[in-house]
Design an enzyme around this catalytic site. Structure first.
Site, PDB file in Angstrom:
ATOM      1  N   LYS A  67       0.839  -1.293  -0.039  1.00 16.87           N
ATOM      2  CA  LYS A  67       0.221  -0.105  -0.128  1.00 16.87           C
ATOM      3  C   LYS A  67       0.882   1.278   0.099  1.00 16.87           C
ATOM      4  O   LYS A  67       0.516   2.133  -0.554  1.00 16.87           O
ATOM      5  CB  LYS A  67      -0.963  -0.145   1.095  1.00 16.87           C
ATOM      6  CG  LYS A  67      -2.155  -0.985   1.127  1.00 16.87           C
ATOM      7  CD  LYS A  67      -2.866  -1.285   2.279  1.00 16.87           C
ATOM      8  CE  LYS A  67      -3.837  -2.510   2.122  1.00 16.87           C
ATOM      9  NZ  LYS A  67      -4.350  -3.012   3.398  1.00 16.87           N
ATOM     10  N   GLN A 111      -4.843  -1.659   9.231  1.00 21.52           N
ATOM     11  CA  GLN A 111      -4.674  -3.145   8.675  1.00 21.52           C
ATOM     12  C   GLN A 111      -5.250  -4.284   9.615  1.00 21.52           C
ATOM     13  O   GLN A 111      -4.830  -4.395  10.894  1.00 21.52           O
ATOM     14  CB  GLN A 111      -3.144  -3.384   8.465  1.00 21.52           C
ATOM     15  CG  GLN A 111      -2.840  -4.653   7.658  1.00 21.52           C
ATOM     16  CD  GLN A 111      -3.307  -4.607   6.157  1.00 21.52           C
ATOM     17  OE1 GLN A 111      -3.201  -3.654   5.282  1.00 21.52           O
ATOM     18  NE2 GLN A 111      -4.104  -5.775   6.113  1.00 21.52           N
ATOM     19  N   ASP A 134     -11.395   2.512   3.695  1.00 22.80           N
ATOM     20  CA  ASP A 134     -11.755   1.253   3.254  1.00 22.80           C
ATOM     21  C   ASP A 134     -13.115   0.785   3.123  1.00 22.80           C
ATOM     22  O   ASP A 134     -13.802  -0.307   2.675  1.00 22.80           O
ATOM     23  CB  ASP A 134     -11.371   0.150   4.412  1.00 22.80           C
ATOM     24  CG  ASP A 134      -9.701  -0.444   4.164  1.00 22.80           C
ATOM     25  OD1 ASP A 134      -9.572  -0.810   3.060  1.00 22.80           O
ATOM     26  OD2 ASP A 134      -8.971  -0.719   5.202  1.00 22.80           O
TER      27      ASP A 134
END
Ligand code: NDP
Length: 304
Positions: A67, A111, A134
């Site tokens: 990422k 994460q 997200d």
């Protein structure tokens, strides 16, 4: 890195029944990179993503590294906040609280999975919905269900781009999503519905899956079981999106579909690897840019 991008972009996005996720992803990243430059010109800073990781999970570390690399590739700032595995829920909540009000941060990504003992839902719900790149926060999931503008969940949005790359319109098509997770199955069902598909969402308790599948013009497999879907599930000519990331009996990466079996019957299929995988981070970049633009516009409107 640019060479790899250009190489992928040069490859056709859909050819010989194969949907090339790398090529679709490269095209979208090129646009994101241009828009990031335009954003920097007007705002005086790059779009910025904060990535929070807790613990030492090797797979999570690789995802975070990917990422960060992707951010650099499109001209974003990325900041990593690495916390020890024994970090407390309070410490994590306090970090997120700070990032929520940090005017130099546009997107916050935590994460997953988080270390044992930490309530993931509580952490996700603490992220400001306007920085939730997200698209896991209930407010953003609600917006998605209501058809309101906002973030699109990353893997599902990538799936929609891959279907579009085949030139197939979802409108009026029978769509089957196998899997009902909050990350893939449910949100991709919502996106297909929003695109006027007639959507069935199947799961482990579904009866007669094969018969349902044989009626699907568009089949999205998000199960996590290696090669579970073979030709006997496929309507001739169907568009097949294989989300699964599994290991076969030889330890080789494979999808939920038995590619060799499905390929001759389907009309289009995503390979594993090289299909859905490359799209997820690209959609995260797009969401970060969207967050940066929305926050900037809001500030401007507020006269700040
Ligand atoms: P989950 O384990 O959360 O969900 C799996 C779903 O499959 C569940 O809804 C489950 O049903 C259903 N299922 C299990 N067995 C069957 C069966 N025999 N028949 C029908 N449905 C079944 O997985 P995720 O959604 O998180 O991920 C799915 C796959 O996609 C995984 O391989 C994962 O690695 C991959 N993935 C890939 C991504 C990418 O970027 N390429 C991103 C995210 C995921 P039930 O609800 O009843 O238990």
């Amino acid at each position: 890195m640019t060479d790899v991008l250009n190489e992928a972009a040069a490859a056709p996005e859909f050819s010989g029944k194969i949907i090339n996720g790398k090529a679709v992803s490269a095209r979208i990243r090129t646009v994101v990179r241009e828009q990031a430059l335009a954003f920097e010109e007007k705002s005086g800073r790059k779009p910025a993503l904060a990535v929070v990781i807790a613990g030492d999970d090797p797979a999570s570390k690789i995802y975070v590294r990917n990422k960060k690399n992707a951010c650099a590739e499109v001209g974003f700032t990325s900041l990593e906040f690495a916390l020890p595995a024994d970090v407390s829920e309070e410490e994590l909540l306090s970090l997120i609280g700070g990032l929520n009000v940090d005017a130099n941060i546009d997107g916050i990504l935590v994460q997953l999975p988080l270390p044992r003992g930490i309530d993931e839902k509580k952490i996700i719900n603490a992220i400001s919905p306007e920085k939730d790149v997200d698209c896991f926060h209930p407010v953003n999931v609600g917006r998605l269900c209501c058809g309101d503008p906002g973030f699109l969940p990353c893997t599902p949005a990538g799936i929609m781009e891959l279907i579009a790359a085949t030139g197939t319109s979802v409108r009026g098509k029978n769509c089957l999503v196998i899997g009902r997770s909050n990350i893939v199955g449910k949100p991709v069902s919502m996106l297909l519905l929003a695109a006027d598909g007639t959507v069935t969402t199947a799961h482990s308790k579904t009866v007669g899956l094969k018969e349902i599948a044989r009626n699907a013009d568009i089949l999205v497999a998000a199960v996590g079981r290696a090669k579970m879907i073979d030709a006997s599930f496929i309507k001739p000519g169907a568009v097949v999106i294989d989300v699964g990331m599994n290991r076969d009996e030889n330890g080789k990466l494979c999808g939920d579909c038995d590619f060799e079996s499905v390929f001759p019957v389907c009309g289009a299929i995503t390979p594993v690897p090289g299909g859905v995988g490359p799209m997820t981070i690209t959609m995260l970049l797009r969401n970060t840019l969207y967050a940066a633009e929305s926050i900037f516009e809001k500030k401007k409107a507020g006269g700040e």
